[in-house]
Design an enzyme around this catalytic site. Structure first.
Site, PDB file in Angstrom:
ATOM      1  N   SER B  12      -6.232  20.743  19.219  1.00  0.00           N
ATOM      2  CA  SER B  12      -6.708  19.464  19.726  1.00  0.00           C
ATOM      3  C   SER B  12      -6.205  18.392  18.759  1.00  0.00           C
ATOM      4  O   SER B  12      -5.075  18.487  18.277  1.00  0.00           O
ATOM      5  CB  SER B  12      -8.226  19.504  19.839  1.00  0.00           C
ATOM      6  N   HIS B  39      -5.346  20.029  24.010  1.00  0.00           N
ATOM      7  CA  HIS B  39      -6.130  18.947  24.612  1.00  0.00           C
ATOM      8  C   HIS B  39      -5.288  17.684  24.571  1.00  0.00           C
ATOM      9  O   HIS B  39      -4.685  17.371  23.555  1.00  0.00           O
ATOM     10  CB  HIS B  39      -7.400  18.670  23.789  1.00  0.00           C
ATOM     11  N   ASP B 132     -14.061  23.846  20.942  1.00  0.00           N
ATOM     12  CA  ASP B 132     -13.392  24.602  22.007  1.00  0.00           C
ATOM     13  C   ASP B 132     -12.445  25.610  21.360  1.00  0.00           C
ATOM     14  O   ASP B 132     -11.690  25.258  20.459  1.00  0.00           O
ATOM     15  CB  ASP B 132     -12.628  23.630  22.911  1.00  0.00           C
TER      16      ASP B 132
END
Lengths: 278, 187
Positions: B12, B39, B132
């Site tokens: 991310s 992401h 995540d």
């Protein structure tokens, strides 16, 4: 992790067989990875304790089966999803169809209806709504009931308004709805040209001829064979020179119908060739 | 040498720079597919594949649904879809609810791949500001796969790899300059 242990691959097949035999819903052509993930999600959401009980409830409780269908199928959608797509509809596709005396549109897998209302707004702005009819179908009666109400969470309107503007909309988006507590209720005028009906892409046949068919982010849940079958159904339901629109990651390529279709440059929109152009 | 039939890299905030450093140092005869779950904002797909492609001689491509998974290829998960792996080693895309406020979600792909590749899977989690990927790493471990994270000390945003170390009992903690060597030795 119980996440992956709760239902195994064989049990997935058992459920698919049960549901086909008892309710006539055919999930055999669904992509197994997605389907299994949805089954496990439902199992967890409903705090099921064993596969046997889960199976019994699905097979013997028709109210629960309704929930099963609603949760196994993916119903995530938004208004003016992929604004560039709606821009292409507004600027390239609908002006062409606007020369017809009457426009029939099929929105297959419409879920809770956000795309149906988006379509109606574009048609209205192009002054075509009065001579259009949008058939909106889904496998799942519960989402169709929601779609027919035309009420969506007010909290989403900021995002939808941004999508609308990015898609080439120039009006004040809030002029299309009135706020009703936490919901945005869309104008009844938009609804006058919508017909909602259940339709199962796997087992139901063609029911009309259309100039435009939209089916976005549905085929991704099907295996290749079922994708081809459904594309054939769309081909049978589309007039020559009509348009077929799919999701951003879906394609007619590799399918038997692809040779009769020509893609519009950038978007996932194909035009069906007339017989003399083949 | 750890057997590896697929490597999945999740990241991310702050992970793109790491990939820019790692990709040029990868050997070009990598004998497994590398799948990258990042992401990012919607609609920046071709840009990302292009950027990554400029850093390596390996083929970099954005995933098409139902595509066969091939060795020696770097696959980028498209924005706004989850990526799942089918038993016949093809990709499925999924537009269901976000997980950890994310779509694609790293957890979703790690968990799906763990079931398919079990102990032949290697998953690497890079810099990022949410957790995540952490549950996914736990699943990967349960299936006997190998897990690695970027050393949080070297991460622009340490939260994601730090959470993994805290909760997922990861096998390897790698500084940025160690990552390429680690991947090159998988087989």
């Amino acid at each position: 992790m119980p996440y992956s242990a709760a239902i195994n691959d064989e049990q997935v097949e058992v459920l698919i067989t049960d549901v086909l035999e008892q309710y006539g819903y055919d999930f055999t052509g669904y992509s197994r990875a997605s389907l299994k993930r949805r089954l496990l999600r439902l199992f967890g959401l409903d705090k099921q304790v064993s596969f046997a009980e889960f199976r019994y409830k699905i097979g013997n409780d028709s109210t629960y089966f309704k929930r099963f269908v609603e949760q196994i199928t993916v119903n995530v959608t938004e208004m003016f999803r992929d604004p560039a797509f709606y821009k292409a509809l507004r600027e390239k596709v609908l002006p062409k169809l606007g020369t017809y005396p009457f426009i029939r549109i099929w929105l297959a897998g419409c879920s809770t209806g956000e795309e149906v209302y988006s379509m109606a707004i574009v048609l209205k702005e192009l002054n075509l709504l009065h001579k259009s009819l949008i058939y909106a179908t889904d496998i799942n009666p519960t989402v169709l009931e929601k779609a027919a109400q035309g009420m969506f969470p007010l909290s989403q309107m900021k995002q939808y308004s941004e999508n609308y503007i990015a898609s080439g909309g120039t009006k004040d988006f809030s002029s299309y709805y009135s706020a009703n507590y936490s919901l945005a209720k869309f104008d009844n005028e938009l609804k006058t040209k919508m017909i909602f009906s259940t339709h199962n892409l796997v087992s139901d046949h063609s029911f009309n001829e259309f100039q435009l068919i939209l089916c976005r982010n549905v085929l991704i849940y099907f295996d290749r064979d079922l994708q081809f079958k459904v594309l054939q159904l769309f081909d049978n339901s589309l007039e020559n020179l009509g348009y077929l629109a799919l999701g951003t990651k879906e394609t007619t390529d590799f399918s038997p119908i692809s040779k009769r279709y020509k893609r519009l440059e950038t978007e996932k929109i194909w035009r069906k060739l007339s017989d003399e152009n083949l | 040498m750890k057997t590896c039939k697929a490597l999945i890299i999740g990241g991310s905030a702050g992970s793109l720079d790491v990939l820019f450093k790692v990709l040029p140092a990868l050997r070009i005869d990598i004998p497994f597919p590398i799948i990258i779950v990042l992401h990012r904002k919607q609609g920046t797909d071709s840009l990302l594949s292009g950027l990554l492609s400029s850093k390596t001689a390996l083929i970099v491509k954005e995933i098409e649904e139902k595509e066969n998974i091939l060795s020696g290829t770097i696959y980028v998960v498209p924005s706004d879809y989850h990526l799942l792996i089918e038993k016949d080693l093809t990709f499925s895309l999924d537009y269901s609810e976000k997980v950890n406020y994310s779509r694609p979600s790293i957890d979703v792909t790690f968990q799906s791949a763990a079931e398919i590749y079990s102990d032949d899977l290697v998953c690497l989690l890079l810099s990022g500001s949410n957790a995540d990927g952490v549950n996914g790493l736990i699943t990967v471990k349960n299936y006997g796969g190998e897990t690695a994270v970027q050393d949080p000390v070297t991460a622009q945003v340490e939260y994601m790899p730090a959470q993994a170390i805290l909760r997922a009992n990861v096998d390897r903690v790698l500084k940025i300059e160690e990552i390429a060597d680690y991947i090159n030795l998988l087989g």
